[in-house]
Structure formats: structure tokens, C-alpha cells
Motif scaffolding. Structure first.
Motif, PDB file in Angstrom:
ATOM      1  N   CYS A  31       0.838  -1.188   0.000  1.00 15.95           N
ATOM      2  CA  CYS A  31       0.000   0.000   0.000  1.00 15.95           C
ATOM      3  C   CYS A  31       0.883   1.253   0.000  1.00 15.95           C
ATOM      4  CB  CYS A  31      -0.908   0.008   1.226  1.00 15.95           C
ATOM      5  SG  CYS A  31      -1.886   1.524   1.401  1.00 15.95           S
ATOM      6  N   PRO A  32       0.653   2.204  -0.908  1.00 14.79           N
ATOM      7  CA  PRO A  32       1.495   3.403  -0.966  1.00 14.79           C
ATOM      8  C   PRO A  32       1.242   4.366   0.192  1.00 14.79           C
ATOM      9  CG  PRO A  32      -0.300   3.587  -2.533  1.00 14.79           C
ATOM     10  CD  PRO A  32      -0.379   2.191  -1.967  1.00 14.79           C
ATOM     11  N   TYR A  33       0.163   4.160   0.938  1.00 11.90           N
ATOM     12  CA  TYR A  33      -0.193   5.091   2.003  1.00 11.90           C
ATOM     13  C   TYR A  33       0.279   4.610   3.385  1.00 11.90           C
ATOM     14  CZ  TYR A  33      -3.179   6.763  -1.749  1.00 11.90           C
ATOM     15  OH  TYR A  33      -3.641   7.222  -2.963  1.00 11.90           O
ATOM     16  N   CYS A  34      -0.005   3.338   3.716  1.00 12.44           N
ATOM     17  CA  CYS A  34       0.351   2.846   5.056  1.00 12.44           C
ATOM     18  C   CYS A  34       1.431   1.766   5.012  1.00 12.44           C
ATOM     19  CB  CYS A  34      -0.882   2.310   5.773  1.00 12.44           C
ATOM     20  SG  CYS A  34      -1.532   0.764   5.065  1.00 12.44           S
ATOM     21  N   HIS A  35       1.831   1.365   3.794  1.00 11.12           N
ATOM     22  CA  HIS A  35       2.898   0.387   3.580  1.00 11.12           C
ATOM     23  C   HIS A  35       2.513  -1.033   4.002  1.00 11.12           C
ATOM     24  CE1 HIS A  35       5.239   3.865   2.593  1.00 11.12           C
ATOM     25  NE2 HIS A  35       5.143   4.342   3.811  1.00 11.12           N
ATOM     26  N   TYR A  36       1.214  -1.291   4.074  1.00 16.14           N
ATOM     27  CA  TYR A  36       0.733  -2.654   4.327  1.00 16.14           C
ATOM     28  C   TYR A  36       1.071  -3.550   3.141  1.00 16.14           C
ATOM     29  CZ  TYR A  36      -2.711  -6.472   4.421  1.00 16.14           C
ATOM     30  OH  TYR A  36      -3.324  -7.703   4.380  1.00 16.14           O
ATOM     31  N   TRP A  37       1.521  -4.794   3.446  1.00 17.18           N
ATOM     32  CA  TRP A  37       1.867  -5.745   2.399  1.00 17.18           C
ATOM     33  C   TRP A  37       0.662  -6.632   2.090  1.00 17.18           C
ATOM     34  CZ3 TRP A  37       6.661  -4.845   0.501  1.00 17.18           C
ATOM     35  CH2 TRP A  37       7.588  -4.218   1.341  1.00 17.18           C
ATOM     36  N   GLN A  38       0.239  -6.658   0.833  1.00 15.55           N
ATOM     37  CA  GLN A  38      -0.821  -7.571   0.433  1.00 15.55           C
ATOM     38  C   GLN A  38      -0.340  -9.010   0.562  1.00 15.55           C
ATOM     39  OE1 GLN A  38      -3.981  -7.006  -0.297  1.00 15.55           O
ATOM     40  NE2 GLN A  38      -4.235  -5.778  -2.153  1.00 15.55           N
ATOM     41  N   ARG A  39      -1.279  -9.913   0.843  1.00 15.12           N
ATOM     42  CA  ARG A  39      -0.941 -11.329   0.869  1.00 15.12           C
ATOM     43  C   ARG A  39      -0.765 -11.841  -0.563  1.00 15.12           C
ATOM     44  NH1 ARG A  39      -5.464 -13.085   5.420  1.00 15.12           N
ATOM     45  NH2 ARG A  39      -4.380 -12.163   7.217  1.00 15.12           N
ATOM     46  N   LEU A  40       0.302 -12.613  -0.776  1.00 15.07           N
ATOM     47  CA  LEU A  40       0.620 -13.105  -2.110  1.00 15.07           C
ATOM     48  C   LEU A  40       0.076 -14.508  -2.320  1.00 15.07           C
ATOM     49  CD1 LEU A  40       4.370 -12.030  -2.448  1.00 15.07           C
ATOM     50  CD2 LEU A  40       2.340 -10.771  -3.190  1.00 15.07           C
ATOM     51  N   PRO A 175      19.935 -28.031   5.443  1.00 13.93           N
ATOM     52  CA  PRO A 175      19.310 -26.833   6.009  1.00 13.93           C
ATOM     53  C   PRO A 175      17.838 -26.690   5.617  1.00 13.93           C
ATOM     54  CG  PRO A 175      20.643 -26.220   4.132  1.00 13.93           C
ATOM     55  CD  PRO A 175      20.847 -27.691   4.333  1.00 13.93           C
ATOM     56  N   LEU A 176      17.034 -26.386   6.629  1.00 12.93           N
ATOM     57  CA  LEU A 176      15.625 -26.044   6.420  1.00 12.93           C
ATOM     58  C   LEU A 176      15.453 -24.574   6.785  1.00 12.93           C
ATOM     59  CD1 LEU A 176      12.611 -26.621   5.942  1.00 12.93           C
ATOM     60  CD2 LEU A 176      12.476 -27.387   8.330  1.00 12.93           C
ATOM     61  N   ILE A 177      15.056 -23.776   5.816  1.00 10.68           N
ATOM     62  CA  ILE A 177      14.833 -22.346   6.028  1.00 10.68           C
ATOM     63  C   ILE A 177      13.334 -22.106   6.008  1.00 10.68           C
ATOM     64  CG2 ILE A 177      15.330 -20.014   5.197  1.00 10.68           C
ATOM     65  CD1 ILE A 177      17.582 -21.487   3.461  1.00 10.68           C
ATOM     66  N   THR A 178      12.783 -21.624   7.103  1.00  7.44           N
ATOM     67  CA  THR A 178      11.358 -21.326   7.138  1.00  7.44           C
ATOM     68  C   THR A 178      11.153 -19.821   7.040  1.00  7.44           C
ATOM     69  OG1 THR A 178      11.409 -21.420   9.564  1.00  7.44           O
ATOM     70  CG2 THR A 178      10.666 -23.388   8.409  1.00  7.44           C
ATOM     71  N   VAL A 179      10.249 -19.426   6.162  1.00  2.65           N
ATOM     72  CA  VAL A 179       9.913 -18.021   5.957  1.00  2.65           C
ATOM     73  C   VAL A 179       8.459 -17.846   6.375  1.00  2.65           C
ATOM     74  CG1 VAL A 179       9.765 -16.129   4.318  1.00  2.65           C
ATOM     75  CG2 VAL A 179      11.521 -17.895   4.019  1.00  2.65           C
ATOM     76  N   LEU A 180       8.230 -17.176   7.486  1.00  2.19           N
ATOM     77  CA  LEU A 180       6.896 -17.006   8.037  1.00  2.19           C
ATOM     78  C   LEU A 180       6.277 -15.733   7.448  1.00  2.19           C
ATOM     79  CD1 LEU A 180       8.319 -19.035   9.876  1.00  2.19           C
ATOM     80  CD2 LEU A 180       7.261 -17.925  11.845  1.00  2.19           C
ATOM     81  N   THR A 181       5.153 -15.897   6.763  1.00  2.38           N
ATOM     82  CA  THR A 181       4.481 -14.756   6.157  1.00  2.38           C
ATOM     83  C   THR A 181       3.095 -14.595   6.770  1.00  2.38           C
ATOM     84  OG1 THR A 181       3.436 -15.922   4.300  1.00  2.38           O
ATOM     85  CG2 THR A 181       5.733 -15.248   4.019  1.00  2.38           C
ATOM     86  N   ASP A 182       2.395 -13.586   6.355  1.00  4.03           N
ATOM     87  CA  ASP A 182       1.092 -13.247   6.929  1.00  4.03           C
ATOM     88  C   ASP A 182      -0.040 -14.019   6.244  1.00  4.03           C
ATOM     89  OD1 ASP A 182      -0.478 -11.437   8.692  1.00  4.03           O
ATOM     90  OD2 ASP A 182      -1.309 -10.764   6.773  1.00  4.03           O
ATOM     91  N   PRO A 183      -0.835 -14.791   7.045  1.00  7.96           N
ATOM     92  CA  PRO A 183      -0.670 -15.100   8.463  1.00  7.96           C
ATOM     93  C   PRO A 183      -0.007 -16.463   8.640  1.00  7.96           C
ATOM     94  CG  PRO A 183      -2.856 -15.760   7.754  1.00  7.96           C
ATOM     95  CD  PRO A 183      -2.141 -15.263   6.511  1.00  7.96           C
ATOM     96  N   GLU A 202       8.620 -12.416   7.182  1.00  9.11           N
ATOM     97  CA  GLU A 202       8.452 -11.279   6.290  1.00  9.11           C
ATOM     98  C   GLU A 202       7.925 -10.095   7.094  1.00  9.11           C
ATOM     99  OE1 GLU A 202       7.019 -11.028   1.823  1.00  9.11           O
ATOM    100  OE2 GLU A 202       5.310 -11.269   3.168  1.00  9.11           O
ATOM    101  N   ALA A 203       8.438  -8.920   6.812  1.00 10.10           N
ATOM    102  CA  ALA A 203       7.999  -7.718   7.513  1.00 10.10           C
ATOM    103  C   ALA A 203       6.484  -7.570   7.403  1.00 10.10           C
ATOM    104  CB  ALA A 203       8.696  -6.489   6.935  1.00 10.10           C
ATOM    105  N   GLY A 204       5.859  -7.246   8.524  1.00  9.36           N
ATOM    106  CA  GLY A 204       4.418  -7.046   8.542  1.00  9.36           C
ATOM    107  C   GLY A 204       3.611  -8.300   8.794  1.00  9.36           C
ATOM    108  N   ALA A 205       4.261  -9.448   8.934  1.00  8.05           N
ATOM    109  CA  ALA A 205       3.534 -10.708   9.120  1.00  8.05           C
ATOM    110  C   ALA A 205       2.933 -10.798  10.520  1.00  8.05           C
ATOM    111  CB  ALA A 205       4.457 -11.885   8.871  1.00  8.05           C
ATOM    112  N   LYS A 206       1.751 -11.392  10.579  1.00  6.74           N
ATOM    113  CA  LYS A 206       1.124 -11.722  11.855  1.00  6.74           C
ATOM    114  C   LYS A 206       1.388 -13.193  12.127  1.00  6.74           C
ATOM    115  CE  LYS A 206      -3.283 -11.738  14.352  1.00  6.74           C
ATOM    116  NZ  LYS A 206      -4.744 -11.461  14.270  1.00  6.74           N
ATOM    117  N   ILE A 207       1.969 -13.489  13.288  1.00  7.03           N
ATOM    118  CA  ILE A 207       2.399 -14.842  13.618  1.00  7.03           C
ATOM    119  C   ILE A 207       1.962 -15.160  15.039  1.00  7.03           C
ATOM    120  CG2 ILE A 207       4.394 -16.385  13.814  1.00  7.03           C
ATOM    121  CD1 ILE A 207       5.899 -14.205  12.058  1.00  7.03           C
ATOM    122  N   GLY A 208       1.297 -16.294  15.212  1.00  4.73           N
ATOM    123  CA  GLY A 208       0.876 -16.676  16.557  1.00  4.73           C
ATOM    124  C   GLY A 208       0.121 -17.984  16.540  1.00  4.73           C
ATOM    125  N   PHE A 209      -0.525 -18.279  17.647  1.00  5.42           N
ATOM    126  CA  PHE A 209      -1.360 -19.489  17.726  1.00  5.42           C
ATOM    127  C   PHE A 209      -2.828 -19.080  17.656  1.00  5.42           C
ATOM    128  CE2 PHE A 209      -3.494 -22.928  20.194  1.00  5.42           C
ATOM    129  CZ  PHE A 209      -3.345 -23.918  19.236  1.00  5.42           C
TER     130      PHE A 209
END
Length: 268
Positions: A31-40, A175-183, A202-209
Motif C-alpha cells: 500500500c502506498p499510504y500505510c505500507h501494508y503488504w498484500q498477501r501473495l 538446512p531447512l529455512i522457514t519463511v513465516l508470512t502473513d498469516p 516477512e515484515a508485517g507478518a502476523k504470527i501466533g497461535f
């Protein structure tokens, strides 16, 4: 002639609510205004990460069945397949990043919120097994709401089945590389998402249980600012790095190159 814009020309940002023209989201879908990352989608993620035309999908031939005859599950599966063009919530295959070989496991939140089910479990296990046979690193990109409720216990068992295969992969000194994205939530975050040798978010990701609202209703408690954010988890020592989307490919390339230079052979 209609004076209304074509469908999909403008979208509302999920974070700030501003109307954003499709051209404004840009290559990185921000987003050009708040810099929120769309989910891919899985395909968009692969396009951003791997060398052009290097991705070779694993042909699993696996299809999801409604074993429990859960109401409307068959219809939901059909709708998810039609809207995403994917057979299930994960895409797996061989690829190269700056010519370094890797097995890619990419979950897709657009397919029933990327939920873990029997087919997703089997595809992830098959990808780990083949990578172990070829002695190739694995990059796993998580994007999931957890286990799929329509498959009940079958979906939950997948957590332990994948963990067992991750242990075998780790024993092979790969090696196992995990990339946690939203959500990255629920059973996925509670099991294999944090089992990587290197854990990146990834920056902006929500991560939890459990979600924040569920926690507040259950305890009750006041949660701190930034709760379940990638930045907060990094500060608590649960992540190795938080990387913005434009830098993610270069970060992964550096890891793969370091592994190769450590003397371990890689077979493409």
C-alpha cells in the motif's frame, strides 16, 4: 458506456482503508499510504523468489477427498480451486535462486486460508523426502490459518507427521529455512513453522497461535502493542530476522550460498 471503473481497478487497503489503484500496489504489492503488504498467492511468491523459468513443480497426483462428509466441504474445495487455479493450499517443487538449487514449499492463504489438511501434509512430506534424497536445502514459506476443521483429527495428525519428517531431514544435516508470512497461525505455527534451522519472517507478518480476540475473550487480558507481529517476535528472540519483501530473495540467496561454501555438496 459505463463511467464506473473496471472491476478490480481500485481496491480498499485492508489496513488503512484507503482506495488504492491497481498500479499503485506495485511489484511488491504494498500500500502506498500505510505500507501494508498484500498477501501473495503461491505463484506470486515464486515469481518474486526464484530464477525465471527455473521452477519445476512436483507432480504429486494427490487430490483431497471429503472423508468425513463435512457439510459443504466439497463445494468449498471446488470454489477454492476455481478462484485460485490451484489444486490445494501448498505448491512444492524444485527451483533455483541465483542458480543455487533448493526445494520450495509455498503455502497459499488464498486457498481456504492455507489450512493444513491430509493432502497438504502429504505434499510437504513428499517434498522433504525428495530434497533429502537429492541432498538439497528446503525453503518453506508458511501462510496458514492452522489446521483445516473440515478434516478434523486427520488434519491435526498432519502436524506430527510433518514434524517427524522434518526430524529426518535435520538428521541428514541439510538446512531447512522457514519463511513465516502473513498469516502464520494455529497448528502450523505450533508445529513445523518454528522448526527451521533459520527462521525468517516477512515484515508485517502476523504470527501466533490463537488470535488476539480469542485470547482477550478467554483470559481476559490487555495485550501489548504489536502483539503477534514479526517485529515483536524478533525482539523476544523467536526469529533470526525480519526481512522486507523486496530484500527477501537476496537474503535467501545469501543463506544458500553460505551453505554451499561451507563444503556441503548440492545436487540440482
Amino acid at each position: 458506456m459505463s463511467h464506473y471503473p473496471a472491476a478490480g481497478t481500485w481496491t480498499s487497503c485492508p489496513a488503512c482503508g484507503r482506495h488504492v489503484h491497481q498500479s499503485q500496489w506495485g511489484r511488491w504489492q504494498q500500500c502506498p499510504y500505510c505500507h501494508y503488504w498484500q498477501r501473495l498467492t503461491a505463484n506470486e511468491r515464486l515469481t518474486q523468489l526464484v530464477d525465471p523459468e527455473s521452477f519445476e513443480a512436483l507432480n504429486s497426483g494427490m487430490t483431497t477427498q471429503d472423508e468425513l462428509h463435512f457439510p459443504n466441504y466439497t463445494e468449498k474445495l471446488a470454489q477454492a480451486r476455481a478462484t485460485t487455479g490451484q489444486a490445494e493450499a501448498v505448491t512444492t517443487g524444485w527451483a533455483r535462486l541465483a542458480n543455487w538449487p533448493a526445494m520450495l514449499i509455498v503455502m497459499d492463504s488464498h486457498f481456504m486460508m492455507g489450512t493444513l489438511n491430509t493432502t497438504v501434509t502429504r505434499k510437504i512430506i513428499a517434498a522433504l523426502q525428495q530434497a533429502r534424497q537429492r541432498q538439497v536445502p528446503v525453503i518453506m514459506v508458511t501462510a496458514s490459518g492452522g489446521a483445516r476443521m473440515q478434516e478434523g483429527l486427520y488434519a491435526l495428525v498432519g502436524m506430527n507427521l510433518i514434524l517427524a519428517e522434518v526430524a529426518r531431514f535435520s538428521a541428514a544435516k541439510l538446512p531447512l529455512i522457514t519463511v513465516l508470512t502473513d498469516p502464520t497461525m494455529g497448528g502450523v505455527s505450533a508445529s513445523f513453522a518454528f522448526k527451521g534451522d533459520i527462521i525468517v519472517a516477512e515484515a508485517g507478518a502476523k504470527i501466533g497461535f490463537a488470535g488476539a480476540r480469542v485470547i482477550q475473550q478467554t483470559m481476559p487480558t490487555v495485550l501489548p502493542a504489536g502483539f503477534q507481529s514479526a517485529t515483536s517476535l524478533l525482539e523476544q528472540g523467536q526469529l533470526d530476522a525480519v526481512v522486507a519483501r523486496p530484500q527477501l530473495r537476496d537474503y535467501l540467496v545469501t543463506i544458500l550460498a553460505s551453505y554451499q561454501q561451507s563444503g556441503r555438496p548440492q545436487h540440482g
